[in-house]
Design a protein around this motif. Structure first.
Motif, short mmCIF file in Angstrom:
data_model
loop_
_atom_site.label_atom_id
_atom_site.label_comp_id
_atom_site.label_asym_id
_atom_site.label_seq_id
_atom_site.Cartn_x
_atom_site.Cartn_y
_atom_site.Cartn_z
N ASP A 87 0.87 -1.18 0.00
CA ASP A 87 0.00 0.00 0.00
C ASP A 87 0.91 1.23 0.00
O ASP A 87 1.57 1.52 0.99
N ASN A 88 0.97 1.94 -1.11
CA ASN A 88 1.93 3.04 -1.25
C ASN A 88 1.53 4.31 -0.51
O ASN A 88 2.23 5.29 -0.55
N LYS A 89 0.42 4.27 0.20
CA LYS A 89 0.01 5.44 0.99
C LYS A 89 0.45 5.32 2.45
O LYS A 89 0.24 6.24 3.23
N LEU A 90 1.06 4.19 2.81
CA LEU A 90 1.54 4.01 4.18
C LEU A 90 2.66 4.97 4.48
O LEU A 90 3.60 5.10 3.69
N THR A 91 2.58 5.63 5.62
CA THR A 91 3.66 6.52 6.04
C THR A 91 4.37 5.87 7.23
O THR A 91 3.91 4.88 7.77
N SER B 106 10.14 5.75 -4.59
CA SER B 106 9.84 5.73 -3.15
C SER B 106 10.54 6.87 -2.45
O SER B 106 11.50 7.44 -2.95
N LYS B 107 10.07 7.21 -1.26
CA LYS B 107 10.55 8.42 -0.57
C LYS B 107 11.62 8.20 0.50
O LYS B 107 12.13 9.16 1.04
N TRP C 63 6.58 4.12 -5.66
CA TRP C 63 5.96 5.36 -5.18
C TRP C 63 5.56 5.31 -3.71
O TRP C 63 4.71 6.07 -3.27
N SER C 64 6.16 4.44 -2.94
CA SER C 64 5.86 4.37 -1.51
C SER C 64 6.28 5.67 -0.82
O SER C 64 7.33 6.23 -1.12
N VAL C 65 5.46 6.13 0.11
CA VAL C 65 5.80 7.32 0.89
C VAL C 65 6.29 6.95 2.29
O VAL C 65 6.44 7.81 3.15
#
Length: 161
Positions: free
Chosen positions: A36-40, A92-93, A69-71
């Motif tokens: 889930d790429n919205k996981l911080t 990814s960040k 694109w993971s954050v």
């Protein structure tokens, strides 16, 4: 003589546990196929995952574009992972990552467009060194997301320049 042959194409089964989708690759192993790429925050990929309450699977690879694109601020990869496929962490960040010591393969563009400042590559990594850098030639800057990463085999590390 007339013979009939039946061919069946078995799609690999997928299942989701928490924020991670896995693809079964053998009776005992799975690949991370989607995060889930919205996981911080910090994300930990487990060494083992249980499916249907009884099937234990060892996580052995990070699939193509699986964490793209993971954050997440950081991602922990278990020692059981031996391959990271094409574009697995592209965009990814996170700025640092610790790779498993038994890692054997890193696919092309696995870390492209990541703001990495450093990455240590275990001596066990075989293969085609040279496609780990961002996919387009950017301007010079201190941030590795806009720099080429060069691989230095003698130090088993990527460097920003």
């Amino acid at each position: 003589m007339l013979a009939f042959v039946t061919v069946t194409a078995n799609a690999q089964e997928q299942f989701t546990e928490g924020p991670i989708t896995y693809t079964i690759t053998s009776p005992t192993t799975v690949e991370v196929s989607q995060l889930d790429n919205k996981l911080t925050g910090a994300v930990t990929i487990p060494e083992m995952v249980i499916h249907r309450g009884t099937n234990n699977y060892t996580v052995t690879s990070i699939g193509e574009s699986a964490c793209r694109w993971s954050v997440a601020s950081s991602i922990s990869i278990p020692e059981t992972v031996d391959s990271i496929k094409k574009s697995a962490f592209s965009g990814s960040k996170f700025t640092t990552i610790r790779l498993p010591q038994n890692l054997r393969y890193i696919g092309p563009y696995a870390f492209s467009a990541c703001p990495l400042t450093a990455i240590e590559v275990p001596a066990t990594v075989e293969a085609n060194i040279g496609h780990y850098y961002p996919s387009r030639r950017p301007k010079r800057n201190r941030n590795c997301s806009v720099l080429w990463l060069s691989y230095c085999r003698s130090r088993n590390s990527f460097n920003c320049y």
